[in-house]
Design an enzyme around this catalytic site. Structure first.
Site, PDB file in Angstrom:
ATOM      1  N   ARG A   1      57.446  41.973   0.527  1.00  0.00           N
ATOM      2  CA  ARG A   1      57.017  40.615   1.020  1.00  0.00           C
ATOM      3  C   ARG A   1      58.091  39.597   0.941  1.00  0.00           C
ATOM      4  O   ARG A   1      58.374  39.503  -0.117  1.00  0.00           O
ATOM      5  CB  ARG A   1      55.548  40.236   0.469  1.00  0.00           C
ATOM      6  CG  ARG A   1      55.180  39.028   0.899  1.00  0.00           C
ATOM      7  CD  ARG A   1      53.681  38.546   0.621  1.00  0.00           C
ATOM      8  NE  ARG A   1      53.547  37.023   0.750  1.00  0.00           N
ATOM      9  CZ  ARG A   1      53.185  36.088  -0.111  1.00  0.00           C
ATOM     10  NH1 ARG A   1      52.957  36.481  -1.478  1.00  0.00           N
ATOM     11  NH2 ARG A   1      53.053  34.971   0.281  1.00  0.00           N
TER      12      ARG A   1
ATOM     13  N   HIS B   1      56.154  29.653   3.047  1.00  0.00           N
ATOM     14  CA  HIS B   1      56.007  29.638   1.764  1.00  0.00           C
ATOM     15  C   HIS B   1      56.781  28.155   1.263  1.00  0.00           C
ATOM     16  O   HIS B   1      57.562  28.244   0.435  1.00  0.00           O
ATOM     17  CB  HIS B   1      56.818  30.831   1.139  1.00  0.00           C
ATOM     18  CG  HIS B   1      56.023  31.401  -0.251  1.00  0.00           C
ATOM     19  ND1 HIS B   1      55.785  32.419  -0.387  1.00  0.00           N
ATOM     20  CD2 HIS B   1      56.060  30.643  -1.358  1.00  0.00           C
ATOM     21  CE1 HIS B   1      55.392  32.643  -1.881  1.00  0.00           C
ATOM     22  NE2 HIS B   1      55.735  31.230  -2.250  1.00  0.00           N
TER      23      HIS B   1
ATOM     24  N   GLU C   1      49.465  30.142  -0.158  1.00  0.00           N
ATOM     25  CA  GLU C   1      48.632  29.455  -1.015  1.00  0.00           C
ATOM     26  C   GLU C   1      48.624  27.891  -0.228  1.00  0.00           C
ATOM     27  O   GLU C   1      49.282  27.223  -0.884  1.00  0.00           O
ATOM     28  CB  GLU C   1      49.323  29.322  -2.378  1.00  0.00           C
ATOM     29  CG  GLU C   1      49.167  30.776  -2.834  1.00  0.00           C
ATOM     30  CD  GLU C   1      49.865  30.688  -4.589  1.00  0.00           C
ATOM     31  OE1 GLU C   1      50.288  29.661  -4.994  1.00  0.00           O
ATOM     32  OE2 GLU C   1      49.796  31.970  -5.081  1.00  0.00           O
TER      33      GLU C   1
ATOM     34  N   ASN D   1      46.319  36.207  -3.720  1.00  0.00           N
ATOM     35  CA  ASN D   1      47.653  36.161  -4.849  1.00  0.00           C
ATOM     36  C   ASN D   1      46.661  35.726  -5.984  1.00  0.00           C
ATOM     37  O   ASN D   1      46.202  34.942  -6.126  1.00  0.00           O
ATOM     38  CB  ASN D   1      48.462  34.850  -4.569  1.00  0.00           C
ATOM     39  CG  ASN D   1      49.138  35.091  -3.542  1.00  0.00           C
ATOM     40  OD1 ASN D   1      49.483  36.079  -2.817  1.00  0.00           O
ATOM     41  ND2 ASN D   1      50.266  34.166  -3.259  1.00  0.00           N
TER      42      ASN D   1
ATOM     43  N   TYR E   1      46.492  35.807 -10.217  1.00  0.00           N
ATOM     44  CA  TYR E   1      46.962  35.791 -11.476  1.00  0.00           C
ATOM     45  C   TYR E   1      46.285  35.724 -12.808  1.00  0.00           C
ATOM     46  O   TYR E   1      46.296  36.398 -13.546  1.00  0.00           O
ATOM     47  CB  TYR E   1      48.096  34.366 -11.519  1.00  0.00           C
ATOM     48  CG  TYR E   1      49.376  34.587 -10.536  1.00  0.00           C
ATOM     49  CD1 TYR E   1      50.351  35.116 -10.965  1.00  0.00           C
ATOM     50  CD2 TYR E   1      49.351  34.380  -9.340  1.00  0.00           C
ATOM     51  CE1 TYR E   1      51.665  35.377 -10.188  1.00  0.00           C
ATOM     52  CE2 TYR E   1      50.619  34.549  -8.418  1.00  0.00           C
ATOM     53  CZ  TYR E   1      51.636  35.087  -9.054  1.00  0.00           C
ATOM     54  OH  TYR E   1      52.615  35.087  -8.112  1.00  0.00           O
TER      55      TYR E   1
ATOM     56  N   GLU F   1      50.314  38.694  -4.160  1.00  0.00           N
ATOM     57  CA  GLU F   1      51.100  38.495  -5.503  1.00  0.00           C
ATOM     58  C   GLU F   1      50.159  38.750  -6.589  1.00  0.00           C
ATOM     59  O   GLU F   1      49.179  38.582  -6.658  1.00  0.00           O
ATOM     60  CB  GLU F   1      51.445  37.206  -5.565  1.00  0.00           C
ATOM     61  CG  GLU F   1      52.445  36.579  -4.623  1.00  0.00           C
ATOM     62  CD  GLU F   1      52.902  34.903  -4.690  1.00  0.00           C
ATOM     63  OE1 GLU F   1      52.830  34.514  -5.638  1.00  0.00           O
ATOM     64  OE2 GLU F   1      53.344  34.499  -3.599  1.00  0.00           O
TER      65      GLU F   1
HETATM   66  C1  BGP Z   1      52.686  31.488  -6.677  1.00  0.00           C
HETATM   67  C2  BGP Z   1      53.528  31.466  -5.623  1.00  0.00           C
HETATM   68  C3  BGP Z   1      54.893  31.892  -5.971  1.00  0.00           C
HETATM   69  C4  BGP Z   1      55.506  32.031  -7.492  1.00  0.00           C
HETATM   70  C5  BGP Z   1      54.184  32.187  -8.510  1.00  0.00           C
HETATM   71  C6  BGP Z   1      54.567  32.048 -10.175  1.00  0.00           C
HETATM   72  O1  BGP Z   1      51.763  30.364  -6.659  1.00  0.00           O
HETATM   73  O2  BGP Z   1      53.200  31.697  -4.424  1.00  0.00           O
HETATM   74  O3  BGP Z   1      55.807  31.440  -5.165  1.00  0.00           O
HETATM   75  O4  BGP Z   1      55.912  30.847  -7.624  1.00  0.00           O
HETATM   76  O5  BGP Z   1      53.126  31.600  -7.908  1.00  0.00           O
HETATM   77  O6  BGP Z   1      54.291  30.537 -10.168  1.00  0.00           O
HETATM   78  P1  BGP Z   1      55.026  29.363 -10.794  1.00  0.00           P
HETATM   79  O7  BGP Z   1      56.470  29.471 -10.053  1.00  0.00           O
HETATM   80  O8  BGP Z   1      54.366  28.187 -10.249  1.00  0.00           O
HETATM   81  O9  BGP Z   1      55.189  29.675 -12.145  1.00  0.00           O
END
Ligand code: BGP
Length: 485
Positions: free
Chosen positions: A114, A158, A203, A331, A333, A391
């Protein structure tokens, strides 16, 4: 600028309970739960194991081949905006090294990749005459991917808005939505001979809230609640217009989706009342993003909470926002833990105690079951044809040993547990078809600059040398075995 802690700390919505409290059983897919008989976690045949990057975070080459400036070029060059004054001017020089990086992907056994297209490489000022050299770059990348048996997944936005559009009020200007759709349709028309799957935006919540409300991402504005709500509306409208433009311009069979960082509402305890609370929270916490995109209306609670600050909209716009999608990318996390609550809205968001474990980024709480609950609840509420994890990944301190090896045991722990919980969802019939690790390479992590590393491949920024970390070896093994064996 110390922005990282608030990176994912989003305002909570308040208001009345709306929506489905029932939790129907998941429809069976007709496929046998993969790996269920042996207890191993084997994913379905054809599962698309991948990794992700984004244009401004990896490309560099910001002045090359006619690329126009973006809001991230401007923002990152302002003093005090990005850690250590870092910029994406050079980043990991992927613009020149993409062949080497695709060779790395192949070596890992990736089935898909991606990446995002920089709007200002195609239309340097956001609209007008296209820049053929810009499109050529992505065309070469796509050819190289296909030659290596890797399926391209293409994100159209993005976060690197052409600066010329921000000069005309950016996403606050309804015309930006139209310009985005024109750009998306143009690219899909040119690339859909080789790209089967496009995502409109990455996002929306992040670029709206961090960029225009909190001011810690480009363009660094702190707008009033009313202005944020209105531009948020234009952003989801732009997504919908782009879906339609892509469909109109692309070859038949092209699939269109989005990469959304849905708040992964996760029941604190897996019992009926808390699960019901997490289901309600999924709709309300995502009211102006995935909920409106799937349902074509803002929830009553969202509109009540905003009152006079609520966005102005037409029914026609709402229809466009809810344009049907072929897939939803999520995405994921960290979890948003939710518990049952007596309040009118019927749930409470649980703030993590100070002791809650997190990865190197303070916001990145480790809660692997978030990926199970997010996919399960999104599937249950909105019944997408297909889901992808667009992600998932983690930052680690990543100190190379004397021989250059990076033993990122914490990232391996993180990935193993999230992948295990993803398997749990798939084994219950949730139609997740692929998974993209964020990220292939260490890169420019927005306001954190180069201070936070998310790659499974280490990049020495002084020499641009790439060294796969132990997590890359772990992931290669996952792909080779088709899961966690
Ligand atoms: C997501 C984004 C990515 C990447 C990732 C890590 O929100 O889509 O581009 O950056 O987060 O987060 P960060 O870079 O804010 O720590």
């Amino acid at each position: 600028m110390k922005s990282s802690f608030s990176r994912r700390t989003f305002a909570r919505l308040v208001g009345a309970v709306v929506g489905s409290a029932s939790v129907p059983l998941f429809a069976a897919t007709g496929t046998e739960p993969p790996g269920s008989r042996t207890g191993r976690m084997i994913f379905p045949e054809g599962f698309l194991w991948g990794s992700a990057t984004a244009s401004y975070q990896v490309e560099g080459g910001v002045h090359e081949d006619g690329r126009g400036p973006t809001i991230w070029d401007t923002f990152s060059h302002l003093p005090g905006t990005v850690a250590a004054g870092d910029t994406g001017d050079v980043s990991v020089d992927y613009y020149h090294r993409y062949k080497q990086d695709i060779a790395l992907m192949k070596d890992l056994g990736l089935r898909s990749y991606r990446f995002s297209i920089a709007w200002s490489r195609i239309f340097p000022t956001g609209s007008g005459a296209p820049n053929a050299n810009g499109l050529d770059f992505y065309s070469r990348v796509i050819d190289e991917l296909l030659a290596n048996g890797i399926e391209p997944f293409c994100t159209l936005y993005h976060w690197d808005l052409p600066q010329a559009l921000q000069d005309k009020r950016g996403w606050e200007n309804r015309d930006t939505a139209r310009a985005f759709a024109d750009y998306a349709g143009y690219v899909a028309g040119k690339l859909s001979d080789r790209v089967r799957r496009f995502m409109t935006m990455n996002e929306i919540r992040s670029f709206v809230e961090l960029g225009y409300q909190q001011g810690i991402h480009a363009p660094g504005l702190k707008l009033s609640a009313a202005r944020v709500a209105q531009l948020n509306h234009y952003a989801v409208f732009a997504h919908g217009l782009a879906v339609q433009a892509i469909r109109a311009a692309a070859r038949p069979g092209t699939q269109v989706g989005i990469a959304d960082n849905v708040q992964a509402t996760t029941p604190l305890i897996e019992t009926a009342p808390h699960i019901e609370a997490a289901t309600r929270a999924m709709r309300e916490q995502n009211a102006q993003y995935l909920t409106v995109i799937r349902e074509g209306r803002y929830t009553d609670a969202y509109l009540q909470r905003l009152g006079a600050d609520a966005p102005k909209f037409t029914l026609e716009e709402m229809k466009i926002i809810a344009s049907p999608l072929d897939f939803i990318g999520l995405n994921i996390y960290q979890p948003t833990y939710v518990r049952a609550d007596e309040s009118p809205k019927g749930y409470a968001v649980v703030n993590p105690p100070a002791s809650f474990p997190h990865m190197y980024s303070p916001w990145l709480y480790v809660g692997p079951e978030a990926i199970y609950w997010a996919t399960k609840l999104v599937n249950q509420l909105w019944n997408p044809k297909e889901l992808y994890i667009t992600e998932n990944g983690a930052s680690s301190s990543d100190v190379p040993e004397n021989d250059g090896t990076v033993v990122d045991s914490d990232r391996i722990m993180y990935l193993r547990n999230y992948i295990g919980q993803l398997h749990r969802a798939i084994s219950e019939g949730v139609p997740v078809k692929g998974y993209f690790v964020w990220s292939l390479l260490d890169n420019f992590e927005w306001a954190d600059g180069y201070a936070k590393r998310f790659g499974i491949v280490y990049v020495d920024y002084a020499t641009q040398k790439r060294t796969p970390k132990m997590s890359a070896a772990f992931y290669r093994d996952v792909i080779a075995r088709g899961g966690l064996a």
